[in-house]
Scaffold this active site. Sequence first.
Site, PDB file in Angstrom:
ATOM      1  N   ARG A   1       0.838  -1.195   0.000  1.00  0.00           N
ATOM      2  CA  ARG A   1       0.000   0.000   0.000  1.00  0.00           C
ATOM      3  C   ARG A   1       0.878   1.251   0.000  1.00  0.00           C
ATOM      4  O   ARG A   1       1.593   1.509   0.969  1.00  0.00           O
ATOM      5  CB  ARG A   1      -0.905   0.046   1.234  1.00  0.00           C
ATOM      6  CG  ARG A   1      -2.030  -0.968   1.255  1.00  0.00           C
ATOM      7  CD  ARG A   1      -2.957  -0.622   2.418  1.00  0.00           C
ATOM      8  NE  ARG A   1      -4.108  -1.509   2.513  1.00  0.00           N
ATOM      9  CZ  ARG A   1      -4.214  -2.507   3.382  1.00  0.00           C
ATOM     10  NH1 ARG A   1      -3.230  -2.748   4.225  1.00  0.00           N
ATOM     11  NH2 ARG A   1      -5.293  -3.261   3.404  1.00  0.00           N
TER      12      ARG A   1
ATOM     13  N   ASP B   1       7.233  -5.907   3.743  1.00  0.00           N
ATOM     14  CA  ASP B   1       7.145  -7.241   3.153  1.00  0.00           C
ATOM     15  C   ASP B   1       6.710  -7.062   1.695  1.00  0.00           C
ATOM     16  O   ASP B   1       6.502  -5.937   1.237  1.00  0.00           O
ATOM     17  CB  ASP B   1       6.126  -8.077   3.938  1.00  0.00           C
ATOM     18  CG  ASP B   1       6.281  -9.570   3.700  1.00  0.00           C
ATOM     19  OD1 ASP B   1       7.218  -9.976   2.990  1.00  0.00           O
ATOM     20  OD2 ASP B   1       5.461 -10.339   4.235  1.00  0.00           O
TER      21      ASP B   1
ATOM     22  N   HIS C   1       5.550 -12.535   8.437  1.00  0.00           N
ATOM     23  CA  HIS C   1       6.100 -11.175   8.549  1.00  0.00           C
ATOM     24  C   HIS C   1       6.112 -10.713  10.000  1.00  0.00           C
ATOM     25  O   HIS C   1       7.114 -10.172  10.484  1.00  0.00           O
ATOM     26  CB  HIS C   1       5.264 -10.225   7.687  1.00  0.00           C
ATOM     27  CG  HIS C   1       5.823  -8.843   7.601  1.00  0.00           C
ATOM     28  ND1 HIS C   1       5.114  -7.786   7.062  1.00  0.00           N
ATOM     29  CD2 HIS C   1       7.017  -8.311   7.999  1.00  0.00           C
ATOM     30  CE1 HIS C   1       5.844  -6.695   7.124  1.00  0.00           C
ATOM     31  NE2 HIS C   1       7.001  -6.977   7.688  1.00  0.00           N
TER      32      HIS C   1
ATOM     33  N   ASP D   1      -0.216  -0.520   7.896  1.00  0.00           N
ATOM     34  CA  ASP D   1      -0.171   0.528   6.877  1.00  0.00           C
ATOM     35  C   ASP D   1      -1.538   1.058   6.469  1.00  0.00           C
ATOM     36  O   ASP D   1      -1.635   1.879   5.551  1.00  0.00           O
ATOM     37  CB  ASP D   1       0.577   0.026   5.634  1.00  0.00           C
ATOM     38  CG  ASP D   1       0.015  -1.268   5.079  1.00  0.00           C
ATOM     39  OD1 ASP D   1      -1.025  -1.731   5.593  1.00  0.00           O
ATOM     40  OD2 ASP D   1       0.602  -1.813   4.129  1.00  0.00           O
ATOM     41  N   ASP D   2      -2.601   0.603   7.151  1.00  0.00           N
ATOM     42  CA  ASP D   2      -3.937   1.113   6.838  1.00  0.00           C
ATOM     43  C   ASP D   2      -4.608   1.733   8.068  1.00  0.00           C
ATOM     44  O   ASP D   2      -5.831   1.780   8.157  1.00  0.00           O
ATOM     45  CB  ASP D   2      -4.814  -0.001   6.271  1.00  0.00           C
ATOM     46  CG  ASP D   2      -5.017  -1.152   7.244  1.00  0.00           C
ATOM     47  OD1 ASP D   2      -4.307  -1.202   8.267  1.00  0.00           O
ATOM     48  OD2 ASP D   2      -5.893  -2.008   6.987  1.00  0.00           O
TER      49      ASP D   2
ATOM     50  N   ASP E   1      -3.769 -13.498  14.979  1.00  0.00           N
ATOM     51  CA  ASP E   1      -4.601 -12.745  15.924  1.00  0.00           C
ATOM     52  C   ASP E   1      -5.642 -13.632  16.605  1.00  0.00           C
ATOM     53  O   ASP E   1      -5.892 -13.499  17.813  1.00  0.00           O
ATOM     54  CB  ASP E   1      -5.266 -11.556  15.247  1.00  0.00           C
ATOM     55  CG  ASP E   1      -5.943 -11.904  13.933  1.00  0.00           C
ATOM     56  OD1 ASP E   1      -5.742 -13.029  13.425  1.00  0.00           O
ATOM     57  OD2 ASP E   1      -6.679 -11.052  13.399  1.00  0.00           O
TER      58      ASP E   1
ATOM     59  N   SER F   1      -8.615  -9.768   3.725  1.00  0.00           N
ATOM     60  CA  SER F   1      -9.983 -10.174   4.058  1.00  0.00           C
ATOM     61  C   SER F   1     -10.988  -9.718   3.001  1.00  0.00           C
ATOM     62  O   SER F   1     -12.195  -9.913   3.167  1.00  0.00           O
ATOM     63  CB  SER F   1     -10.387  -9.590   5.415  1.00  0.00           C
ATOM     64  OG  SER F   1     -10.368  -8.175   5.368  1.00  0.00           O
TER      65      SER F   1
END
Length: 437
Positions: free
Chosen positions: A105, A132, A178, A200-201, A279, A310
């Site tokens: 991104r 990554d 990662h 990054d989001d 997670d 997702s």
Amino acid sequence: MRRRNPLLLLLSVASLGWIALTYHLLKSPDNEIAASYFRQGIQTKLDALEVGLRNQKNDARGLYAVVDGIRQTKQLNGSRAFREQRLRASKGRPVIPILLFACNRVTVKKPIEQLLNYRPNAENFPIIVSADCNHQLTLKTIKVYGDQVQLIQQPDQSDYKLPLKQKKFKGYYKIARHYGWALNKTFLDLNYNSVIIVEDDLEIAPDFFSYFESLLPILEADPSLYCVSAWNDNGKAGLIQTDNSSLLYRSDFFPGLGWMMTRDLWLELMTKWPKAFWDDWIREPEQRRNRACIRPEISRTKTFGKIGVSNGLFYEKHLKFIELSREPVDFLSKDLSYLLRDNYDVDFVKEVYGSPAVALTTVTNGKVNLPIWRPVRVTYTNISSFKHIAKLLSIMDDFKSGVPRTGYRGVVSCMHKGRRVYVAPPADWKGYDPKWS
């Protein structure tokens, strides 16, 4: 022809004579006792020599252990001194690195610029961007910031060979790989004691740094905690108390999405780190071990990542509606010791089960005959009743390893029509059932 030396000849004859006499004495029956004493004397000396050698060997081992201990202590002290030197920054405040995970991104620019804009100083909050995917445009975007950030790159870009039915999950395998690599790098190579993890989001709130720095001492002091998160899974408008930005909770549910962990937790998890879905794995009883996280009433992070592994799951229906706190709170000036379990649990149980129990329809119809500032309690007894309540209150209804989102001791707290509502199990609650999912 040279003549023999008379002295040398005399000595040789004497030596031969002594050997012959000794042999005769030892072999003679009349001197058996003398021979026995002679042999015993030799054996005693041999035994004494063997004991001496053994003692010297043991002494040598002991000396080696002492020397090795001194060497190891010196290395350890050097390591500690190095860590302590790194952890000492301006005004004696802790050094907490920000570890930003990036892949493909170019919008990684947004969280980087927010982190640079909001952080109090570079010494206490170094920014590490772990890249990554070998995405050149993303790497170029990161490198624009030069030495304002530290760029590290995940070296293993090999593909995963998965069964056909699991190929759609390949991205989750790469993310777990990662995470494992970057956390090893941060804690073992760069030698930090704690880390704040973002992706990054994510955009962050203005008081993001104050929030985490103030809660690090609580996290380190309370073994019943294992993370601090900036995220409230039920943090939509209408479900949160917007006039109290400083309100914090304990939660048995791991929220993620901007969170802090310690080196000790990583040393515990690193040897069994999963290949995918890290997670959900960290939410399992074997990892959580009855520990909780701290989370805010109003989120200090907000995701803008509609597209990801997702495929936008939850984003349009849920994630994009999470409110981000815009009113900065000086958490460093507040006493947050109430979040320690010994302080928190007594007041929490009193608050929840001291609140009047009311029917769900009374809450949804707005017919609670109490002042609006009085909280109420709605009771669930099984997974079906919880899901029914959650649907009508517009809160998340799913479970992970038996724990509802934001739940603590089985209780989920939210606002409904301006009133605090506790969705709670009976007072004799026996604990989470991992089969609830």
